[in-house]
Every structure is written in structure tokens, then in C-alpha cells.
Design a protein around this motif. Structure first.
Motif, PDB file in Angstrom:
ATOM      1  N   VAL A 119       0.850  -1.185   0.000  1.00 21.34           N
ATOM      2  CA  VAL A 119       0.000   0.000   0.000  1.00 21.34           C
ATOM      3  C   VAL A 119       0.885   1.235   0.000  1.00 21.34           C
ATOM      4  O   VAL A 119       1.799   1.367   0.825  1.00 21.34           O
ATOM      5  N   LEU A 120       0.608   2.146  -0.933  1.00 21.78           N
ATOM      6  CA  LEU A 120       1.299   3.426  -1.032  1.00 21.78           C
ATOM      7  C   LEU A 120       0.265   4.530  -0.820  1.00 21.78           C
ATOM      8  O   LEU A 120      -0.606   4.737  -1.664  1.00 21.78           O
ATOM      9  N   LEU A 121       0.339   5.221   0.307  1.00 27.28           N
ATOM     10  CA  LEU A 121      -0.612   6.281   0.601  1.00 27.28           C
ATOM     11  C   LEU A 121      -0.177   7.578  -0.078  1.00 27.28           C
ATOM     12  O   LEU A 121       0.980   8.002   0.042  1.00 27.28           O
ATOM     13  N   GLY A 122      -1.101   8.206  -0.789  1.00 27.78           N
ATOM     14  CA  GLY A 122      -0.788   9.420  -1.529  1.00 27.78           C
ATOM     15  C   GLY A 122      -0.800  10.656  -0.655  1.00 27.78           C
ATOM     16  O   GLY A 122      -1.607  10.774   0.275  1.00 27.78           O
ATOM     17  N   ASN A 123       0.077  11.607  -0.979  1.00 28.60           N
ATOM     18  CA  ASN A 123       0.140  12.881  -0.267  1.00 28.60           C
ATOM     19  C   ASN A 123      -0.712  13.955  -0.922  1.00 28.60           C
ATOM     20  O   ASN A 123      -0.814  15.066  -0.403  1.00 28.60           O
ATOM     21  N   GLY A 124      -1.295  13.649  -2.085  1.00 29.36           N
ATOM     22  CA  GLY A 124      -2.144  14.610  -2.764  1.00 29.36           C
ATOM     23  C   GLY A 124      -1.412  15.534  -3.698  1.00 29.36           C
ATOM     24  O   GLY A 124      -2.042  16.369  -4.363  1.00 29.36           O
ATOM     25  N   ASP A 125      -0.079  15.415  -3.773  1.00 28.93           N
ATOM     26  CA  ASP A 125       0.712  16.263  -4.660  1.00 28.93           C
ATOM     27  C   ASP A 125       1.479  15.449  -5.697  1.00 28.93           C
ATOM     28  O   ASP A 125       2.387  15.966  -6.347  1.00 28.93           O
ATOM     29  N   GLY A 126       1.081  14.178  -5.839  1.00 28.61           N
ATOM     30  CA  GLY A 126       1.771  13.295  -6.778  1.00 28.61           C
ATOM     31  C   GLY A 126       2.862  12.467  -6.149  1.00 28.61           C
ATOM     32  O   GLY A 126       3.433  11.600  -6.819  1.00 28.61           O
ATOM     33  N   SER A 127       3.143  12.715  -4.884  1.00 29.70           N
ATOM     34  CA  SER A 127       4.128  11.905  -4.160  1.00 29.70           C
ATOM     35  C   SER A 127       3.408  10.951  -3.213  1.00 29.70           C
ATOM     36  O   SER A 127       2.207  11.104  -2.942  1.00 29.70           O
ATOM     37  N   PHE A 128       4.169   9.977  -2.676  1.00 26.85           N
ATOM     38  CA  PHE A 128       3.567   8.934  -1.849  1.00 26.85           C
ATOM     39  C   PHE A 128       4.441   8.663  -0.630  1.00 26.85           C
ATOM     40  O   PHE A 128       5.656   8.880  -0.648  1.00 26.85           O
ATOM     41  N   GLN A 129       3.796   8.162   0.413  1.00 28.82           N
ATOM     42  CA  GLN A 129       4.506   7.773   1.629  1.00 28.82           C
ATOM     43  C   GLN A 129       5.227   6.445   1.421  1.00 28.82           C
ATOM     44  O   GLN A 129       5.073   5.792   0.384  1.00 28.82           O
ATOM     45  N   GLN A 130       5.983   6.055   2.409  1.00 27.98           N
ATOM     46  CA  GLN A 130       6.747   4.816   2.325  1.00 27.98           C
ATOM     47  C   GLN A 130       5.803   3.608   2.192  1.00 27.98           C
ATOM     48  O   GLN A 130       4.727   3.584   2.788  1.00 27.98           O
ATOM     49  N   PRO A 131       6.187   2.608   1.402  1.00 27.67           N
ATOM     50  CA  PRO A 131       5.316   1.451   1.196  1.00 27.67           C
ATOM     51  C   PRO A 131       5.153   0.611   2.456  1.00 27.67           C
ATOM     52  O   PRO A 131       6.074   0.481   3.261  1.00 27.67           O
ATOM     53  N   VAL A 132       3.942   0.049   2.612  1.00 26.94           N
ATOM     54  CA  VAL A 132       3.639  -0.868   3.719  1.00 26.94           C
ATOM     55  C   VAL A 132       3.079  -2.141   3.108  1.00 26.94           C
ATOM     56  O   VAL A 132       2.163  -2.086   2.281  1.00 26.94           O
ATOM     57  N   GLU A 133       3.616  -3.300   3.530  1.00 28.91           N
ATOM     58  CA  GLU A 133       3.205  -4.572   2.942  1.00 28.91           C
ATOM     59  C   GLU A 133       2.254  -5.330   3.868  1.00 28.91           C
ATOM     60  O   GLU A 133       2.324  -5.221   5.095  1.00 28.91           O
ATOM     61  N   TYR A 134       1.361  -6.125   3.236  1.00 29.30           N
ATOM     62  CA  TYR A 134       0.413  -6.959   3.952  1.00 29.30           C
ATOM     63  C   TYR A 134       0.417  -8.347   3.320  1.00 29.30           C
ATOM     64  O   TYR A 134       0.445  -8.475   2.090  1.00 29.30           O
ATOM     65  N   GLU A 135       0.350  -9.382   4.175  1.00 24.79           N
ATOM     66  CA  GLU A 135       0.336 -10.756   3.676  1.00 24.79           C
ATOM     67  C   GLU A 135      -1.040 -11.107   3.126  1.00 24.79           C
ATOM     68  O   GLU A 135      -2.067 -10.595   3.575  1.00 24.79           O
TER      69      GLU A 135
END
Length: 544
Positions: free
Chosen positions: A79-95
Motif C-alpha cells: 500500500v502506497l498512501l498518496g500525499n495529494g501532490d503526486g508523491s507517496f509515503q513509504q510502502p507498507v506490505e500486507y500478507e
């Protein structure tokens, strides 16, 4: 596709698989749209390991679009959460699942809590003897961008009758206003008859016992849905690979029965461009209000197997609205092997196509754009002016009616002109219109003809150079009568007769010497313009 930087323009998010042999984990490429069908250079983001599928949704409720990808290399989602400016936060993985190979992902609210959930379709790892079956894993969203542990669902009644998924899509297939899961893929058992496992949703994020559908026994590798025959029930488009050695692939339409089951519709002739067919996408591509189909096809049998090699052909099947399609229109590409998205990329209200380029399984690291040239067409007409004949100084009006001739309802700018361009003006309110939900729009045309005095001055100017002398002569006669030393009664008679003569001369000069009032016929032209499309209509006006 989605607006990742909040500028109102469509952007693209592309899952890039990478190259495991070179320890290239791939990631996600973000291409910000310029609003005209072009894109800025890609910004590459790390996202798990070897992403094979991607989904876009607001996963944490902040009104910014986020991205979720399915990782083949690690059997997880990222999951990559968007910042609303075209950039994204650090990825978080789920099994997800037990040793699955994830091949498809989708996002939707499955339990009605207005929080996005994630569904993945995964095939079993056949390197492990009798490894469980493929199926659908559901991860319920917490609304803040995090997710609960996965819950797995079988796609058949048992291990041997389950669908080994290759695709998943979410829609209300049984008409109970709850989202269901349709899973397409292969069958493990010898007695299997088709590619669809339908998991009807209970409305709380759980699913009922799967219903197994069919499409002539061919495995389903990709799905698209829509109402193609206008009965209010959701139908399915299935990309299939033929039985046996897979020497033919194509697209089949399964008509929904409204209860979660499907009946055989038609198989579209994708073979006009080769034996290979890619992922189907449905959209109203020609603006007639009926769903059409776009698919990339090409290639041919190689060593008994249908493979795509070289450039593909984009096929457009125009839907008739009854579950059947016209013969396809074909568009040759240089290197497209599949479709990636359908969206309005240049803001003309018509859907455009995005292709994934290269030879299948060996991308050239580009996407392509096919801009839709259907455009916005419309008709324009004007009612007779009310009144159609007026006296100088009065006004008249007309109602302008417009109707769009396809579903792409761009705004139309309105303008008008008057011929002959003298002593009459026109205006339109509003000067720019949008069509209503029925594809209609109206505006008001107003004609003003100025004052009668101004008209007289205009007519005098058109009566010849000597006409200017008549008013001067009239004033001279009156002045002479007033200035003489004659008796008062005679002065009065001279003044009266001079005034009558003066008025007559003025009237004669104004009427061009005809002795009777004339009339002028004006032609008013109304023009509507939308992008490069322009249409006009005219109305006449008589001014006495």
C-alpha cells in the motif's frame, strides 16, 4: 488512472514488474497528466517486489488517491498512501493467502462502512505438491490506510472444482445492492465447465458459497463488466484461451441473469488481427450511449501455442445495445501488446486508450496513448423571432435550441451577427451553454434595432449629398420670415408655411424622396462552437 496531484487532470500509475533475474524488484511509475493527452516524465517509486497488478482508491479517507499493488515476488500486497501532490509515503506490505501467486487486485467498499477494502486473486504454487487451491483473499480496510488480516475464500465447492484465479472484478451481479466478486481463471478438475467463480457478497465483507459459471469451457484470464444488452443486469466480458493447446484466444460475452449466474452470449471475432487477444475494456467509445469494447489482438500460433509477437492491433467493437457488436474497427500500433486503461486524458469528455507496449512478457518500458477523435457534435436551431416584423426602435427575441448528437457534451460557445450590419445589434444569453442530462440546452437571442431618430439620420446619409442642403434651406426660410419687417399677421403666415415646408422637406429627405416609409430585412446568424466543431443557423427580421 486517477488524479494524484489534485490538479483535476488524469494521471497514470503503472505497475512495473522489473526483472527478478537481475534482482530488479520493479515498483510503481507515476506519470502526471498535462490535461492534453501528454504526460510528464515518470517518477519511479519502490513498492514491494515485482508488482504484477495495481489498484487505485482512497484507502485512508483523506480525499487523496492511494495505490495498492500485488507483488508476485513476495506474495504480498503493498500500500502506497498518496500525499495529494503526486508523491507517496513509504510502502507498507500486507500478507495474503498461503503461499499464493498473486495475479490480480481490486479495491472497493465491501461492507458499506465507506472504507475501501482490498481483494486479491491468487493462484496456487504448483511447485508444492497438492498446495491448497487458488482463491480470493479479502483484506478489510480500517479507514486509515491499514488493513485487517486477510480472509480467504474458495472459488469452487471443493479443491478440484475451484477456479484457479487469474482475474477478479467487483460489482453487484445478483441485484441485491451488495458488491459481489467475480473471479476468472483456470479449473483444477477434469469435470470443470467454465472460468467464472461468483462469490456473492453478504454486505458485511463476507461471501456466500461460490457459483461456478461457464464460457464454453475456456479459461478466463481477464474480466470486464457492464450492461451490454440494456436489461439492467450486469454482464461480463471474459478474455479466454481456447481449450487444448491454447492455439486461440479471444473475448466472450456472458449475459447476466440478474441472480449471479450467466448465460452464453457471443464470442467476438478478435481473430481478424491474429490468434491472441488481450485484456478487454468496456466504455462508450463513440458517444451513442451504448457500451463498446476495446481490446488489443495480434500474433499467431508458434509451436502449437498462440503467442503475441510484434506489434498489436487495437480492435474497437461498437456495441448495438442488445448484447451484439458490429465488426471491429482496427487501429494498427507500433508495439502495443495490451490495454492498460480507458480514461478521458485530454478533457474532451471522450474516453481515450492507454496501451502497454513491447512484446508480451518483455515490455519496452513505455505506455502509449490513443486519443479518441469522435469529439463533441451537436445540432443547433432557432425559433422564429417574436415578433418577426417590428418598427424601428423595438426589439425581438428567439429561443436557440441545441442537442448533442453523442454523449460527449462539451460546452458550446454561442455567438451572433447581423447583416446588413447597420442600426441593429444582437446578443445571446448565456453565451456558453452546457447540456442537461437529456443532452439538450437552450439560450435566448435578443435583437435591438436602435431608435427611430437614429434611423432617420442613417437614411438621410444614404439619400445623396444634396439631401444635406434641405434642412439648411428650411431653417433659412423660417429665419427670413421671422426677421422681416412685415406685419405680424404676414410674419405668422410666413412662419407657418415655412415650417410646413421645412417639415415636408425633412420627411422627403428621410424617405429618400419616395413619399412612403420603407422597410429593411435583416438576417441574423447564430453560431455554436465546441472545440473544432462549429454549426450555424439563421433567422430573418423585418424592420419598418
Amino acid at each position: 488512472m486517477g488524479d494524484f496531484n489534485g490538479d483535476g487532470r488524469v494521471d497514470l500509475a503503472v505497475a512495473t514488474y522489473g526483472n527478478p533475474a537481475l534482482t530488479d524488484d520493479g515498483g510503481v511509475s507515476i506519470l502526471l497528466g498535462n490535461g492534453d493527452g501528454t504526460f510528464q516524465s515518470a517518477v519511479n517509486i519502490a513498492a514491494g517486489k515485482n508488482p504484477a497488478a495495481i489498484a487505485v482508491a482512497d484507502l485512508n479517507g483523506d480525499s487523496h488517491l492511494d495505490v495498492a499493488v500485488a507483488n508476485i515476488g513476495r506474495d504480498t500486497i503493498t500500500v502506497l498512501l498518496g500525499n495529494g501532490d503526486g508523491s507517496f509515503q513509504q510502502p507498507v506490505e500486507y500478507e495474503t493467502g498461503t503461499q499464493p501467486i498473486i495475479v490480480a487486485i481490486a479495491a472497493a467498499d465491501l461492507n458499506g462502512d465507506k472504507k475501501s477494502d482490498i481483494v486479491v486473486a491468487s493462484v496456487p504454487d504448483f511447485s508444492i505438491p497438492r498446495n491448497g487451491f487458488g482463491g480470493a483473499s479479502v483484506l478489510m480496510g480500517n479507514g486509515d490506510g491499514t488493513f485487517q488480516p486477510h480472509v480467504d475464500y474458495m472459488t469452487g465447492e471443493n479443491r478440484d472444482s475451484a477456479v484457479d484465479p487469474r482475474a477478479v472484478t467487483i460489482a453487484d451481479f445478483n441485484g441485491d445492492s451488495r458488491p459481489d466478486l467475480a473471479v476468472g481463471g483456470l479449473f483444477r478438475g477434469d469435470g470443470a465447465i467454465g472460468p467464472i467463480g461468483l462469490l456473492a457478497g453478504n454486505g458485511d465483507g463476507t461471501s456466500q458459497t461460490p457459483i461456478v459459471g461457464h464460457a464454453d469451457g475456456a479459461p478466463g484470464l481477464a474480466l470486464a463488466f457492464g450492461d451490454f444488452n440494456g436489461d439492467g443486469r450486469i454482464d461480463l466480458l471474459v478474455r479466454f484461451v481456447g481449450p487444448g493447446n491454447g492455439t486461440v484466444s479471444g473475448v466472450a460475452l456472458l449475459l447476466g441473469n440478474g441472480d449471479g449466474t450467466f448465460s452464453q452470449g457471443s464470442t467476438l471475432n478478435t481473430q481478424v488481427a491474429g490468434c491472441h487477444a488481450g485484456t478487454p475494456f468496456s466504455s462508450d467509445l463513440d458517444g451513442d450511449g451504448k457500451l463498446d469494447l476495446a481490446v488489443v489482438a495480434g500474433g499467431g500460433p508458434h509451436d502449437g501455442v498462440c503467442l503475441f509477437v510484434g506489434a498489436g492491433t487495437v480492435l474497437i467493437f461498437h456495441g448495438r445495445g442488445d448484447g451484439t457488436f458490429d465488426s471491429p474497427a482496427t487501429f494498427i500500433t507500433t508495439n502495443a501488446w495490451d490495454l492498460g486503461a480507458v480514461a478521458d486524458l485530454n478533457e474532451d469528455k471522450s474516453p481515450d486508450l492507454v496501451t502497454v507496449n513491447g512484446i508480451i512478457g518483455n515490455s519496452d518500458d513505455t505506455v502509449g496513448v490513443f486519443l479518441n477523435t469522435t469529439g463533441a457534435d451537436f445540432s443547433i436551431s432557432a425559433s422564429s423571432l417574436d415578433p418577426s416584423t417590428i418598427v424601428r426602435g423595438q426589439s425581438a427575441s428567439s429561443t436557440i435550441s441545441l442537442a448533442h448528437l453523442n454523449a460527449f457534451d462539451d460546452k458550446v460557445a454561442l455567438g451572433c451577427s447581423v447583416q446588413p450590419a447597420q442600426s441593429a445589434t444582437c446578443s445571446i444569453n448565456p453565451g456558453s451553454i452546457s447540456f442537461d442530462s437529456n443532452g439538450n440546452a437552450t439560450a435566448t437571442l435578443m435583437i435591438n434595432t436602435g431608435s427611430a431618430i437614429a434611423s432617420l439620420g442613417l437614411l438621410r446619409r444614404n439619400s445623396g449629398p444634396l439631401q444635406f442642403l434641405w434642412p439648411v434651406l428650411g431653417f433659412a426660410i423660417v429665419g427670413a420670415g421671422l426677421g422681416s419687417r412685415r406685419p405680424i399677421r404676414r410674419k405668422l403666415m410666413v412662419c407657418v408655411s415655412s415650417a410646413v415646408l421645412f417639415g415636408g422637406l425633412i420627411f422627403q429627405s428621410a424617405c429618400g424622396g419616395s413619399g412612403a416609409p420603407g422597410s429593411t430585412t435583416y438576417t441574423i446568424t447564430i453560431t455554436g462552437t465546441s472545440a473544432s466543431t462549429q454549426h450555424s443557423t439563421t433567422v430573418p427580421l423585418i424592420v419598418k
